[in-house]
Design a protein around this motif. Structure first.
Motif, PDB file in Angstrom:
ATOM      1  N   LEU A 149     -16.976   1.568 -10.019  1.00 33.48           N
ATOM      2  CA  LEU A 149     -15.717   0.857  -9.816  1.00 33.48           C
ATOM      3  C   LEU A 149     -14.604   1.486 -10.632  1.00 33.48           C
ATOM      4  O   LEU A 149     -14.749   1.668 -11.852  1.00 33.48           O
ATOM      5  N   VAL A 150     -13.505   1.823  -9.974  1.00 38.12           N
ATOM      6  CA  VAL A 150     -12.287   2.252 -10.664  1.00 38.12           C
ATOM      7  C   VAL A 150     -11.230   1.175 -10.462  1.00 38.12           C
ATOM      8  O   VAL A 150     -10.985   0.744  -9.328  1.00 38.12           O
ATOM      9  N   THR A 151     -10.623   0.724 -11.554  1.00 37.35           N
ATOM     10  CA  THR A 151      -9.523  -0.234 -11.475  1.00 37.35           C
ATOM     11  C   THR A 151      -8.228   0.447 -11.906  1.00 37.35           C
ATOM     12  O   THR A 151      -8.205   1.199 -12.879  1.00 37.35           O
ATOM     13  N   ILE A 152      -7.164   0.165 -11.169  1.00 36.09           N
ATOM     14  CA  ILE A 152      -5.830   0.712 -11.453  1.00 36.09           C
ATOM     15  C   ILE A 152      -4.863  -0.454 -11.358  1.00 36.09           C
ATOM     16  O   ILE A 152      -4.399  -0.801 -10.268  1.00 36.09           O
ATOM     17  N   GLY A 153      -4.591  -1.091 -12.471  1.00 39.01           N
ATOM     18  CA  GLY A 153      -3.803  -2.309 -12.473  1.00 39.01           C
ATOM     19  C   GLY A 153      -2.418  -2.136 -13.060  1.00 39.01           C
ATOM     20  O   GLY A 153      -2.285  -1.791 -14.236  1.00 39.01           O
ATOM     21  N   TYR A 154      -1.395  -2.347 -12.241  1.00 39.22           N
ATOM     22  CA  TYR A 154      -0.001  -2.278 -12.688  1.00 39.22           C
ATOM     23  C   TYR A 154       0.285  -0.924 -13.350  1.00 39.22           C
ATOM     24  O   TYR A 154       0.921  -0.845 -14.402  1.00 39.22           O
ATOM     25  N   VAL A 155      -0.167   0.134 -12.712  1.00 35.93           N
ATOM     26  CA  VAL A 155       0.001   1.489 -13.235  1.00 35.93           C
ATOM     27  C   VAL A 155       0.914   2.324 -12.351  1.00 35.93           C
ATOM     28  O   VAL A 155       1.772   3.057 -12.842  1.00 35.93           O
ATOM     29  N   LEU A 156       0.761   2.217 -11.031  1.00 39.01           N
ATOM     30  CA  LEU A 156       1.544   3.065 -10.134  1.00 39.01           C
ATOM     31  C   LEU A 156       3.034   2.843 -10.292  1.00 39.01           C
ATOM     32  O   LEU A 156       3.838   3.767 -10.097  1.00 39.01           O
ATOM     33  N   THR A 176     -16.834   4.965  -6.278  1.00 34.23           N
ATOM     34  CA  THR A 176     -17.425   4.387  -5.077  1.00 34.23           C
ATOM     35  C   THR A 176     -16.513   3.302  -4.519  1.00 34.23           C
ATOM     36  O   THR A 176     -16.363   3.172  -3.301  1.00 34.23           O
ATOM     37  N   THR A 177     -15.893   2.538  -5.422  1.00 32.60           N
ATOM     38  CA  THR A 177     -14.956   1.481  -5.035  1.00 32.60           C
ATOM     39  C   THR A 177     -13.725   1.564  -5.918  1.00 32.60           C
ATOM     40  O   THR A 177     -13.844   1.787  -7.135  1.00 32.60           O
ATOM     41  N   ILE A 178     -12.558   1.386  -5.338  1.00 33.76           N
ATOM     42  CA  ILE A 178     -11.294   1.385  -6.083  1.00 33.76           C
ATOM     43  C   ILE A 178     -10.592   0.060  -5.834  1.00 33.76           C
ATOM     44  O   ILE A 178     -10.419  -0.354  -4.684  1.00 33.76           O
ATOM     45  N   VAL A 179     -10.197  -0.600  -6.913  1.00 37.17           N
ATOM     46  CA  VAL A 179      -9.411  -1.828  -6.828  1.00 37.17           C
ATOM     47  C   VAL A 179      -8.055  -1.551  -7.471  1.00 37.17           C
ATOM     48  O   VAL A 179      -7.973  -1.182  -8.647  1.00 37.17           O
ATOM     49  N   LEU A 180      -7.021  -1.712  -6.686  1.00 37.29           N
ATOM     50  CA  LEU A 180      -5.657  -1.408  -7.096  1.00 37.29           C
ATOM     51  C   LEU A 180      -4.827  -2.684  -7.055  1.00 37.29           C
ATOM     52  O   LEU A 180      -4.873  -3.421  -6.074  1.00 37.29           O
ATOM     53  N   VAL A 181      -4.064  -2.937  -8.118  1.00 38.62           N
ATOM     54  CA  VAL A 181      -3.169  -4.094  -8.161  1.00 38.62           C
ATOM     55  C   VAL A 181      -1.790  -3.624  -8.599  1.00 38.62           C
ATOM     56  O   VAL A 181      -1.662  -2.850  -9.560  1.00 38.62           O
ATOM     57  N   GLU A 182      -0.767  -4.096  -7.916  1.00 36.04           N
ATOM     58  CA  GLU A 182       0.624  -3.783  -8.219  1.00 36.04           C
ATOM     59  C   GLU A 182       1.439  -5.073  -8.238  1.00 36.04           C
ATOM     60  O   GLU A 182       0.984  -6.115  -7.737  1.00 36.04           O
ATOM     61  N   PRO A 183       2.636  -5.041  -8.816  1.00 37.52           N
ATOM     62  CA  PRO A 183       3.489  -6.237  -8.762  1.00 37.52           C
ATOM     63  C   PRO A 183       3.721  -6.676  -7.322  1.00 37.52           C
ATOM     64  O   PRO A 183       3.798  -5.844  -6.406  1.00 37.52           O
ATOM     65  N   GLY A 184       3.857  -7.985  -7.113  1.00 34.75           N
ATOM     66  CA  GLY A 184       4.029  -8.526  -5.764  1.00 34.75           C
ATOM     67  C   GLY A 184       5.451  -8.448  -5.274  1.00 34.75           C
ATOM     68  O   GLY A 184       6.031  -9.442  -4.832  1.00 34.75           O
ATOM     69  N   THR A 185       6.017  -7.254  -5.321  1.00 31.02           N
ATOM     70  CA  THR A 185       7.378  -6.985  -4.884  1.00 31.02           C
ATOM     71  C   THR A 185       7.325  -6.100  -3.640  1.00 31.02           C
ATOM     72  O   THR A 185       6.288  -5.502  -3.336  1.00 31.02           O
ATOM     73  N   PRO A 186       8.437  -5.977  -2.903  1.00 30.44           N
ATOM     74  CA  PRO A 186       8.429  -5.023  -1.784  1.00 30.44           C
ATOM     75  C   PRO A 186       8.048  -3.606  -2.222  1.00 30.44           C
ATOM     76  O   PRO A 186       7.324  -2.906  -1.517  1.00 30.44           O
ATOM     77  N   ARG A 190       4.876  -1.306  -0.964  1.00 31.36           N
ATOM     78  CA  ARG A 190       5.000   0.061  -0.445  1.00 31.36           C
ATOM     79  C   ARG A 190       4.084   1.026  -1.198  1.00 31.36           C
ATOM     80  O   ARG A 190       3.442   1.893  -0.581  1.00 31.36           O
ATOM     81  N   ARG A 191       3.995   0.890  -2.508  1.00 26.43           N
ATOM     82  CA  ARG A 191       3.111   1.765  -3.277  1.00 26.43           C
ATOM     83  C   ARG A 191       1.644   1.527  -2.903  1.00 26.43           C
ATOM     84  O   ARG A 191       0.850   2.469  -2.820  1.00 26.43           O
ATOM     85  N   THR A 192       1.295   0.268  -2.672  1.00 31.28           N
ATOM     86  CA  THR A 192      -0.073  -0.056  -2.272  1.00 31.28           C
ATOM     87  C   THR A 192      -0.388   0.544  -0.911  1.00 31.28           C
ATOM     88  O   THR A 192      -1.489   1.082  -0.693  1.00 31.28           O
ATOM     89  N   LEU A 193       0.558   0.476   0.024  1.00 31.14           N
ATOM     90  CA  LEU A 193       0.347   1.062   1.344  1.00 31.14           C
ATOM     91  C   LEU A 193       0.176   2.579   1.271  1.00 31.14           C
ATOM     92  O   LEU A 193      -0.655   3.162   1.987  1.00 31.14           O
ATOM     93  N   ALA A 194       0.949   3.233   0.407  1.00 32.17           N
ATOM     94  CA  ALA A 194       0.820   4.680   0.259  1.00 32.17           C
ATOM     95  C   ALA A 194      -0.566   5.038  -0.272  1.00 32.17           C
ATOM     96  O   ALA A 194      -1.204   5.994   0.205  1.00 32.17           O
ATOM     97  N   ALA A 195      -1.042   4.269  -1.253  1.00 32.14           N
ATOM     98  CA  ALA A 195      -2.391   4.501  -1.781  1.00 32.14           C
ATOM     99  C   ALA A 195      -3.436   4.226  -0.704  1.00 32.14           C
ATOM    100  O   ALA A 195      -4.440   4.944  -0.582  1.00 32.14           O
TER     101      ALA A 195
END
Length: 317
Positions: A149-156, A176-186, A190-195
């Motif tokens: 598991l790789v976590t990337i929280g509020y980094v992008l 094997t699994t990546i969990v990405l979290v970003e601020p809940g802004t537009p 967009r950053r989540t969609l790019a990832a």
């Protein structure tokens, strides 16, 4: 787990003047709200910065990451025993993973020495035996060996576009699994969609929140996690409510078998007299509004549905 985290934070702030914390909180809150991107300048320059961040942001970050990781647990057929947390700050993602998988072994990569020092202090007596901190700059980071598991929280949101892509591609080499979290802004969406696009191109399957692998059908997909505020938290943020809602965007991508959601509730359900209105993301990649009347066998479940929950196709009307 919230109780342990709040207790650890309370011990850390004991004896620290509130007026000094308030000044740092104001500066950090402005940086967070405006999503300033500056990957060359440290965001947490000294121990007081790190402490101010931990008090006002770590509980919310923990809740959002816990919500996203819970989706990984629900939708992926896998046991997570190792975690690599990139840009881990003071350890919120590690706390969230440990709440779900107490025996997980975690490596936290963080470049800011004040954040590392505080993170270690907060973890003492809780998870320190299973945690390893690696001081490193993600701008020059290379993937280690395989990890569950790789976590990337509020980094992008702290990186430029090129750095974001490099980080996602590097994580994809070992995870094997990546969990990405970003601020809940537009912008976070967009950053989540790019990832998401990058990871699909690397052979990953999207396990959540999307019930499909196609393009996103809406302009702004985000969710919310509610958390209690401590008295100190309210004072430092000039808040009056005893809770706050952390808005976040997230992504769970994996190479493992997936138990896909049949649909996802995209917004807080609207409860009207005699009916519930649900906005759903569907398996065919479209957004659909469903009205569930009181006469429907699905009404009770619709009434209790939560924003972000899965919704079965057999219960859509």
């Amino acid at each position: 787990m919230d109780t342990h985290l709040h207790a650890a934070l309370a011990r850390a702030v004991a004896g620290v003047p509130q007026h000094a914390l308030r000044r740092r909180v104001a500066a950090l809150s402005h940086r967070y709200r405006t999503e300033q991107v500056d990957d060359a300048t440290p965001g947490l320059s000294d121990p007081l910065d790190a402490l101010a961040y931990a008090v006002v942001r770590m509980p919310a970050t923990f809740r959002a990451l816990h919500a996203a990781l819970s989706m990984a647990e629900h939708h992926i057929d896998a046991a997570f025993t190792t975690q690599l947390d990139l840009g881990g700050g003071t350890g919120a993602a590690a706390w969230a993973a440990a709440a779900l998988w107490p025996a997980i072994t975690t490596e936290i990569v963080e470049r800011q020495p004040p954040a590392v020092a505080l993170g270690k202090h907060l973890a003492e007596g809780n998870f320190a035996r299973n945690w390893r901190w690696t001081p490193a700059d993600l701008r020059h980071w290379s993937a280690p060996g395989p990890v569950d598991l790789v976590t990337i929280g509020y980094v992008l949101n702290e990186l430029t576009a090129d750095r974001r892509d490099d980080l996602i591609l590097a994580a994809a080499q070992s995870a094997t699994t990546i969990v990405l979290v970003e601020p809940g802004t537009p912008g976070g969406h967009r950053r989540t969609l790019a990832a998401r696009d990058l990871l699909i191109a690397q052979g990953f399957t999207i396990a959540a929140p999307c019930p499909h692998q196609g393009p996103c059908p809406i302009d702004w997909c985000h969710f919310a996690a509610r958390l209690p505020r401590t008295e100190l938290h309210r004072i430092l943020k000039d808040g009056t409510r005893n809770y706050e809602d952390e808005k976040f965007a997230y992504l769970v991508a994996t190479r493992r078998p997936v138990r896909a959601a049949e649909a996802r509730v995209l917004t807080r359900p609207t409860r009207r007299k005699g009916q519930v209105v649900l906005d759903l993301c569907t398996p065919d990649g479209t957004a659909e509004r469903v009205v569930v009347p009181k006469s429907s066998p699905s009404y009770r479940r619709a009434r209790d549905a939560a924003w972000g929950a899965a919704w079965g196709a057999g219960l859509r009307r």
